[in-house]
Design an enzyme around this catalytic site. Structure first.
Site, PDB file in Angstrom:
ATOM      1  N   ALA A  11       0.804  -1.228   0.000  1.00 24.53           N
ATOM      2  CA  ALA A  11       0.000   0.000   0.000  1.00 24.53           C
ATOM      3  C   ALA A  11       0.835   1.275   0.000  1.00 24.53           C
ATOM      4  O   ALA A  11       0.325   2.365  -0.221  1.00 24.53           O
ATOM      5  CB  ALA A  11      -0.946  -0.001   1.196  1.00 24.53           C
ATOM      6  N   GLY A  12       2.130   1.134   0.249  1.00 24.17           N
ATOM      7  CA  GLY A  12       2.976   2.325   0.423  1.00 24.17           C
ATOM      8  C   GLY A  12       3.195   3.083  -0.879  1.00 24.17           C
ATOM      9  O   GLY A  12       3.100   2.522  -1.980  1.00 24.17           O
ATOM     10  N   ARG A  16      10.845   7.264  -1.215  1.00 23.56           N
ATOM     11  CA  ARG A  16      12.273   7.282  -1.500  1.00 23.56           C
ATOM     12  C   ARG A  16      12.594   6.929  -2.960  1.00 23.56           C
ATOM     13  O   ARG A  16      13.701   7.163  -3.425  1.00 23.56           O
ATOM     14  CB  ARG A  16      13.008   6.322  -0.541  1.00 23.56           C
ATOM     15  CG  ARG A  16      13.059   6.836   0.881  1.00 23.56           C
ATOM     16  CD  ARG A  16      13.423   5.744   1.878  1.00 23.56           C
ATOM     17  NE  ARG A  16      12.279   4.892   2.222  1.00 23.56           N
ATOM     18  CZ  ARG A  16      12.330   3.882   3.098  1.00 23.56           C
ATOM     19  NH1 ARG A  16      13.452   3.592   3.709  1.00 23.56           N
ATOM     20  NH2 ARG A  16      11.256   3.163   3.362  1.00 23.56           N
ATOM     21  N   LYS A  23       5.756   2.367  -5.734  1.00 23.54           N
ATOM     22  CA  LYS A  23       6.999   1.593  -5.565  1.00 23.54           C
ATOM     23  C   LYS A  23       6.886   0.136  -5.995  1.00 23.54           C
ATOM     24  O   LYS A  23       7.715  -0.351  -6.768  1.00 23.54           O
ATOM     25  CB  LYS A  23       7.466   1.670  -4.113  1.00 23.54           C
ATOM     26  CG  LYS A  23       8.661   0.764  -3.844  1.00 23.54           C
ATOM     27  CD  LYS A  23       9.362   1.052  -2.562  1.00 23.54           C
ATOM     28  CE  LYS A  23       8.601   0.575  -1.370  1.00 23.54           C
ATOM     29  NZ  LYS A  23       9.393   0.753  -0.134  1.00 23.54           N
ATOM     30  N   THR A  79       3.157  -0.524   8.709  1.00 22.39           N
ATOM     31  CA  THR A  79       3.017  -1.912   8.270  1.00 22.39           C
ATOM     32  C   THR A  79       2.076  -2.718   9.178  1.00 22.39           C
ATOM     33  O   THR A  79       1.375  -3.617   8.704  1.00 22.39           O
ATOM     34  CB  THR A  79       4.399  -2.605   8.188  1.00 22.39           C
ATOM     35  OG1 THR A  79       5.117  -2.337   9.402  1.00 22.39           O
ATOM     36  CG2 THR A  79       5.200  -2.090   7.022  1.00 22.39           C
ATOM     37  N   GLY A 140      15.237  -2.817   9.927  1.00 20.86           N
ATOM     38  CA  GLY A 140      14.947  -3.066  11.331  1.00 20.86           C
ATOM     39  C   GLY A 140      15.984  -4.051  11.863  1.00 20.86           C
ATOM     40  O   GLY A 140      16.397  -4.966  11.159  1.00 20.86           O
ATOM     41  N   ASN A 228      13.962   0.245  -1.565  1.00 27.04           N
ATOM     42  CA  ASN A 228      13.319   1.497  -1.163  1.00 27.04           C
ATOM     43  C   ASN A 228      13.708   2.656  -2.063  1.00 27.04           C
ATOM     44  O   ASN A 228      13.057   3.691  -2.065  1.00 27.04           O
ATOM     45  CB  ASN A 228      13.666   1.828   0.284  1.00 27.04           C
ATOM     46  CG  ASN A 228      13.083   0.803   1.250  1.00 27.04           C
ATOM     47  OD1 ASN A 228      11.961   0.342   1.057  1.00 27.04           O
ATOM     48  ND2 ASN A 228      13.839   0.427   2.250  1.00 27.04           N
ATOM     49  N   LYS A 351       6.109  -4.764 -40.866  1.00 27.81           N
ATOM     50  CA  LYS A 351       5.030  -4.488 -39.920  1.00 27.81           C
ATOM     51  C   LYS A 351       3.753  -5.148 -40.381  1.00 27.81           C
ATOM     52  O   LYS A 351       3.402  -5.019 -41.559  1.00 27.81           O
ATOM     53  CB  LYS A 351       4.819  -2.975 -39.795  1.00 27.81           C
ATOM     54  CG  LYS A 351       3.822  -2.610 -38.736  1.00 27.81           C
ATOM     55  CD  LYS A 351       2.894  -1.461 -39.135  1.00 27.81           C
ATOM     56  CE  LYS A 351       1.860  -1.877 -40.143  1.00 27.81           C
ATOM     57  NZ  LYS A 351       0.808  -0.878 -40.384  1.00 27.81           N
ATOM     58  N   ASN A 386       1.616   1.680 -47.977  1.00 28.59           N
ATOM     59  CA  ASN A 386       0.378   1.175 -47.371  1.00 28.59           C
ATOM     60  C   ASN A 386      -0.522   2.280 -46.833  1.00 28.59           C
ATOM     61  O   ASN A 386      -1.666   2.036 -46.512  1.00 28.59           O
ATOM     62  CB  ASN A 386       0.719   0.223 -46.222  1.00 28.59           C
ATOM     63  CG  ASN A 386       1.595   0.884 -45.170  1.00 28.59           C
ATOM     64  OD1 ASN A 386       2.306   1.847 -45.462  1.00 28.59           O
ATOM     65  ND2 ASN A 386       1.543   0.385 -43.954  1.00 28.59           N
TER      66      ASN A 386
HETATM   67  C1  UD1 Z   1      10.307  -2.646   6.787  1.00 28.36           C
HETATM   68  C2  UD1 Z   1      10.403  -3.089   8.254  1.00 28.36           C
HETATM   69  C3  UD1 Z   1      11.872  -3.281   8.613  1.00 28.36           C
HETATM   70  C4  UD1 Z   1      12.507  -4.271   7.669  1.00 28.36           C
HETATM   71  C5  UD1 Z   1      12.294  -3.870   6.204  1.00 28.36           C
HETATM   72  C6  UD1 Z   1      12.726  -4.990   5.288  1.00 28.36           C
HETATM   73  C7  UD1 Z   1       8.535  -2.012   9.416  1.00 28.36           C
HETATM   74  C8  UD1 Z   1       8.110  -0.913  10.309  1.00 28.36           C
HETATM   75  N1  UD1 Z   1       9.830  -2.065   9.097  1.00 28.36           N
HETATM   76  O1  UD1 Z   1      10.948  -1.383   6.677  1.00 28.36           O
HETATM   77  O2  UD1 Z   1      11.967  -3.754   9.952  1.00 28.36           O
HETATM   78  O3  UD1 Z   1      13.877  -4.379   7.960  1.00 28.36           O
HETATM   79  O4  UD1 Z   1      10.909  -3.621   5.931  1.00 28.36           O
HETATM   80  O5  UD1 Z   1      12.699  -4.610   3.944  1.00 28.36           O
HETATM   81  O6  UD1 Z   1       7.736  -2.837   9.052  1.00 28.36           O
HETATM   82  N2  UD1 Z   1       3.372  -0.620   3.549  1.00 28.36           N
HETATM   83  C9  UD1 Z   1       1.995  -0.624   3.558  1.00 28.36           C
HETATM   84  N3  UD1 Z   1       1.332   0.274   4.338  1.00 28.36           N
HETATM   85  C10 UD1 Z   1       1.988   1.141   5.154  1.00 28.36           C
HETATM   86  C11 UD1 Z   1       3.392   1.138   5.145  1.00 28.36           C
HETATM   87  C12 UD1 Z   1       4.059   0.248   4.331  1.00 28.36           C
HETATM   88  O7  UD1 Z   1       1.369  -1.411   2.844  1.00 28.36           O
HETATM   89  O8  UD1 Z   1       1.299   1.907   5.855  1.00 28.36           O
HETATM   90  C13 UD1 Z   1       4.068  -1.588   2.676  1.00 28.36           C
HETATM   91  C14 UD1 Z   1       4.956  -0.917   1.633  1.00 28.36           C
HETATM   92  O9  UD1 Z   1       4.261  -0.753   0.427  1.00 28.36           O
HETATM   93  C15 UD1 Z   1       6.102  -1.903   1.499  1.00 28.36           C
HETATM   94  C16 UD1 Z   1       6.138  -2.642   2.818  1.00 28.36           C
HETATM   95  O10 UD1 Z   1       4.926  -2.364   3.473  1.00 28.36           O
HETATM   96  O11 UD1 Z   1       5.855  -2.852   0.462  1.00 28.36           O
HETATM   97  C17 UD1 Z   1       7.310  -2.205   3.700  1.00 28.36           C
HETATM   98  O12 UD1 Z   1       7.236  -0.802   3.919  1.00 28.36           O
HETATM   99  P1  UD1 Z   1       8.522   0.094   3.824  1.00 28.36           P
HETATM  100  O13 UD1 Z   1       8.121   1.496   4.030  1.00 28.36           O
HETATM  101  O14 UD1 Z   1       9.309  -0.264   2.643  1.00 28.36           O
HETATM  102  O15 UD1 Z   1       9.297  -0.404   5.155  1.00 28.36           O
HETATM  103  P2  UD1 Z   1      10.844  -0.413   5.389  1.00 28.36           P
HETATM  104  O16 UD1 Z   1      11.281   0.930   5.791  1.00 28.36           O
HETATM  105  O17 UD1 Z   1      11.529  -1.029   4.240  1.00 28.36           O
HETATM  106 MG    MG Z   2      11.040  -1.420   2.327  1.00 27.11          MG
END
Ligand code: UD1
Ligand code: MG
Length: 473
Positions: A11-12, A16, A23, A79, A140, A228, A351, A386
């Protein structure tokens, strides 16, 4: 057997990436990242797959279709909040739930299976997939207690200096006891540096409630790469590219320079085919056995049958039948169908045209909106005209015909079998079978013209000056 579920977080926005494209829809070797994740999860045989969509929800749904169910996360609050959106669909079910992110395109079904097996064998409430990272920045961190048990996961932005030094990272993939997951999600708060509801906080919550937390450490960090930004996107692409190329080589394809060969994930190639450096094979391209795909060719969504040779050419949405060849420097545009043993030489564009077997189109020709029979020779520089500015018109050329060089064939046109078109003709009327069509002005020679024409005068002066100069020497 324990039921298995999977949730994909997609959903993100992916701030970045600095992109207009969401993304998870960015592509790695011809497939969007979220599609890679779904494709691998499909191989695991789970009972239900739920994808959380938000930013670009419609586009994500369009990309993945009905291979998954969807829930909408209208506001991206983290997340943990994202997983929560699947509550209505999953919360009351007994089983194990895999959670994966849509931005980690390199995970394999094998790893997901191992994680499920590990989780089940250890009777854990949650198992986090971890990896050792050379540069853990941004991920993380997995914080373990003095007994080596996982205590919690801390995000980069919330980590103390000591925590930031930990190089065991959360890959963002977990298996949870399904019911415990949704119960503890209610206890997650957003009291952290990003003001978000973090999914990894569930690990700390379950641990503090005395539940068993497992950590399954994978050996290959590269597989866990989270994308990211565009730098990571290119790194993930490199890893995927190597994986794809090695698989083809193991299956009997010669790839001369795998570092510089770009093959999309769904492309199929038969054995004993040779792929030269700089080749790009895209989309749903299928290549047969014993082909040679010459350096720097680009082939998108084509079917190339056995024994075909492509020499530096650009092919899209077309078919080349057995033992045909093309190039150098030719272009098949959509809907070209090149018959068996056909020779398409250099600087030829085709073509929306079918070319029958054994026909030769050797040089500098455009074939558009046409049907050519078998054993035809098309002379150099022939143009199938053509387009009249408004409509496209079709031309048919019968078997065993011979089209002389420099012909303009103005469609719509029927040229029969065994017909000739004289070189340099502009043909506007049909040519019957066994006839010759000739359409060009008769030649007239104007005697002495060179000496009378003013431009030639300059040339004459130059000639005389040269003569005078030579005499002085
Ligand atoms: C996340 C983890 C981190 C881990 C990393 C691995 C969290 C808080 N952190 O960080 O510990 O090391 O992934 O790649 O989970 N998304 C949603 N809704 C939201 C936020 C995010 O669906 O409200 C989705 C994004 O689209 C993405 C995924 O969740 O596909 C991860 O989100 P992202 O912002 O990339 O988290 P990271 O900072 O990578
Ligand atoms: Mg990520």
């Amino acid at each position: 057997m324990t039921a298995k579920f999977a949730i994909i977080l997609a959903a993100g926005q992916g701030t970045r990436m600095k992109s207009k494209l969401y993304k998870v829809l960015h592509q790695v070797c011809g497939k969007s990242m979220v599609d890679h994740v779904l494709t691998q999860i499909e191989k695991v045989n789970v009972d239900q797959i739920v994808t959380v969509v938000g930013h670009g929800a419609e586009k994500v749904k369009e990309t993945l279709g009905d291979r998954t169910e969807y829930v909408l996360q209208a506001e991206q609050l983290g997340t943990g909040h994202a997983v929560m959106q699947a509550e209505d669909l999953l919360a009351d079910k007994a089983g194990m739930t895999l959670v994966a992110c849509g931005d980690t395109p390199l995970f394999t079904a094998e790893t997901f299976n191992k994680l499920f097996d590990y989780h089940e064998a250890h009777h854990d409430a949650a198992t986090v997939l971890t990896a050792q990272a050379d540069n853990p920045f941004g991920y993380g961190r997995v914080i373990r207690n003095s007994d080596g048990e996982v205590e919690k996961i801390v995000e980069q932005k919330d980590a103390t200096e000591a925590e930031a030094r930990v190089d065991e990272i959360n890959t963002g993939v977990y298996v949870f006891d399904n019911q415990k997951l949704f119960e503890s999600l209610h206890k997650v708060n957003n009291d952290n540096a990003q003001g978000e509801y973090y999914l990894p906080d569930v690990i700390g919550i379950l641990q503090s409630e005395g539940e068993k937390i497992g950590a399954y450490e994978m050996d290959d960090f590269a597989e866990s790469m989270g994308v990211n930004d565009r730098v990571a996107l290119s790194k993930a692409t490199k890893v995927m590219q190597q994986r794809i190329n090695e698989e083809h080589m193991r299956n009997g394809v010669t790839i001369i320079d795998p570092e510089n060969t770009y093959i999309d994930v769904d492309v199929k190639i038969g054995s004993d085919t040779v792929i030269e450096p700089g080749v790009q094979l895209k989309g749903k391209t299928v290549i047969g056995e014993d082909c040679v795909i010459g350096a720097h060719s680009q082939i998108t969504n084509c079917t190339i049958e056995d024994g075909v040779t492509v020499t530096v050419s650009y092919l899209e949405d077309s078919i080349m039948h057995k033992n045909s060849n093309i190039g150098p420097y030719s272009h098949l545009r959509p809907l070209a169908e090149i018959g068996e043993n056909v020779h398409i030489g250099n600087f030829v564009e085709v073509k929306k045209a079918q070319i029958g077997k054994n026909t030769k189109v050797g040089h500098l020709t455009y074939v558009g909106d046409a049907t050519l029979g078998k054993d035809i020779n098309i002379g150099c520089g022939t143009i199938f005209i053509n387009y009249d500015g408004k409509n496209k018109h079709h031309t048919n050329v019968g078997d065993y015909s011979f089209i002389g060089s420099g012909a303009n064939l103005i469609g719509p046109l029927e040229i029969g079998d065994h017909a000739y078109v004289a070189a340099g003709s502009t043909i506007t009327n049909d040519v019957p079978a066994h006839a010759m069509g000739i359409g060009r002005g008769r030649q007239v020679n104007k005697e002495g013209y060179y000496d009378r024409y003013p431009v030639a005068e300059t040339a004459k002066e130059a000639e005389e000056a040269e003569k005078a100069e030579n005499q002085q020497k």
